[in-house]
Scaffold this motif. Structure first.
Motif: not given
Length: 483
Positions: A93-102
């Motif tokens: 499923y392609g409608n995503w965002e990966l939010v990386l809080a570092d």
């Protein structure tokens, strides 16, 4: 689990709970290990391609909801970071965002390389470490999806994870004739999970979860991974620093109690996907491999349960059970004054051979845990010793909401007597000693005149009546009667 690690766990358990309890726990664990024949079967390329094509067709219509996967990073080993990101990139499923809080001391060059290849990867360097809750909240603030999923920095999603979650949401939208995702009644979705030993490339300990079960959740964070929540709800509730170590549990408790204690049931708001969509990595030092390494997390969980209930006007004393991460809520003398959602509560029946004889039943009349030795906990999830909702309990060890006494008489043919409450004060290893108060002799004589089949029929009819009235039936196995 290695022999050395198993020995350490057994010794630690014996120190906390005594040699007898440790003996039963070790014997049961050996039995469980012999029975476990779990294999994670990866989806075929044909199935994955079919899901990708389905998503493509959906995206072309403009009807694809957007997911945000929020991951707090802190000194994540490069190997694990790469594998975690790859598991998200591999989603069908392609409608995503990966939010990386570092919150690591240094920015990640590796993530920056990934961002060049895939603009769906969003990286936010926090500059300081404020703890797991606040770090995750910073990620939530940046998330733009309709639903937000939570992923630990060293774990893995299966490639069909978002596809399966989207199916559940779209079905609810269609059933309710909705067009706006923020109006979807489903507030929380969770899936089954397993553990992954990266050294042995082994998947094990399949956690096959039940449909939503409020009292089981109050006993243990069985929901855990993979959890997805509607964006407006998770952003409103947020993580709370006070519960670091059990911050996920605190969030899930509040989200679920908000639905279940202010409304009769949560069948349309909390959904379970009975597929493994999440691999919980087990490596040296991880909580999955060594639960005792984070005792503070279990103490935080204990506080979170009590605080969450209190927030909805329920006073309960929360105690930790011998098994780490498992709890019992004590409601004092009258559970019904505290829990308006419960219609009756029952306990565990033990026969003269020291084995479970009944007390908790499925809709088809199956006595769950029947034949299990009294000292056993019910496997890795310890379901034979924790409070949980069920279809029916047993009239030989049952307390009923007082206003339903007449309904009981109509079903059973004789007057109701409480056979549960007088056992609550005797919950020790000797708790199966039968307690008979004089006023209950006639009631117990009436029951003893019935066959097992007749008793079961009454049990199920009472359970059916509770469901008809929108009330829960709760099983408390720490209350035990010998029959």
């Amino acid at each position: 689990m290695g022999i050395k690690n198993a020995a350490k766990k057994t010794i630690a358990y014996a120190k906390r709970n005594g040699a007898r309890a440790a003996f039963f726990a070790a014997i049961e664990r050996l039995s469980d290990n012999r029975k476990e024949k779990y294999t994670y079967n990866e989806l075929s390329e044909a199935v994955l391609n079919e899901q990708k094509q389905e998503y493509k067709a959906l995206a072309e219509t403009g009807g694809a909801l957007r997911f945000s996967i929020v991951v707090p990073l802190f000194n994540t080993p490069e190997k694990y970071l790469r594998q975690m990101i790859d598991s998200v990139v591999a989603q069908t499923y392609g409608n995503w965002e990966l939010v990386l809080a570092d919150a690591s001391p240094l920015e990640s060059d590796l993530v920056k390389e990934y961002m060049k290849e895939d603009p769906r990867i969003k990286y936010f360097y926090l500059g300081s470490n404020e703890g797991i809750s606040e770090n995750t909240n910073r990620g939530l603030e940046k998330a733009k999806g309709d639903y937000i999923g939570l992923l630990d920095h060293d774990d893995l999603l299966t490639p069909d994870a978002l596809y399966e979650v989207s199916r559940v949401i779209r079905k609810s939208m269609s059933r309710n004739h909705l067009t706006q995702f923020q109006a979807c009644p489903i507030r929380l979705i969770y899936s089954d999970e397993d553990k992954f030993d990266d050294h042995k490339n082994l998947y094990y300990e399949h956690h096959q979860k039940p449909s939503f079960n409020l009292d089981y959740l109050l006993s243990n964070n069985y929901i855990c991974h993979f959890t997805v929540m509607r964006a407006d709800i998770i952003k409103r509730l947020k993580f709370r620093k006070k519960y670091d170590g059990a911050q996920d549990f605190d969030l899930v408790l509040r989200a679920c109690l908000e639905a279940t204690l202010t409304m009769p049931m949560a069948t349309d708001q909390i959904a379970h996907i009975d597929k493994v969509l999440y691999h919980w990595r087990c490596h040296k030092g991880s909580t999955a491999s060594n639960p005792a390494s984070k005792m503070y997390a279990y103490e935080a969980g204990q506080i979170a349960i009590g605080d969450a209930l209190k927030n909805f006007g329920v006073e309960a004393e929360i105690a930790q059970l011998p098994h780490l991460g498992f709890y019992r809520a004590g409601y004092g003398g009258d559970i019904f004054s505290q829990r308006k959602d419960i219609g009756c509560v029952g306990g565990k029946l033990i026969n003269k051979k020291g084995r479970v004889a009944g007390g908790i039943y499925k809709k088809d009349g199956t006595a769950i845990f029947k034949g299990m030795p009294f000292g056993y906990s019910g496997g890795l999830q310890h379901k034979a010793v924790v409070q949980q909702d069920c279809y029916a309990v047993d009239i030989r060890c049952m307390a009923l909401r007082p206003e339903f006494a007449e309904a009981f008489k109509d079903i059973a043919g004789f007057e109701y007597e409480d056979t549960f409450s007088d056992l609550q004060g005797n919950m020790t290893d000797k708790s199966h000693d039968d307690v008979q108060v004089e006023s209950k002799r006639e009631y117990l004589d009436n029951i003893n005149s019935l066959t097992e089949e007749e008793i079961l029929k009454i049990n199920l009819k009472i359970g059916e009546e509770m469901k008809r009235r929108g009330l829960r039936v709760m099983w408390d196995p720490q209350v035990v009667r010998k029959i």
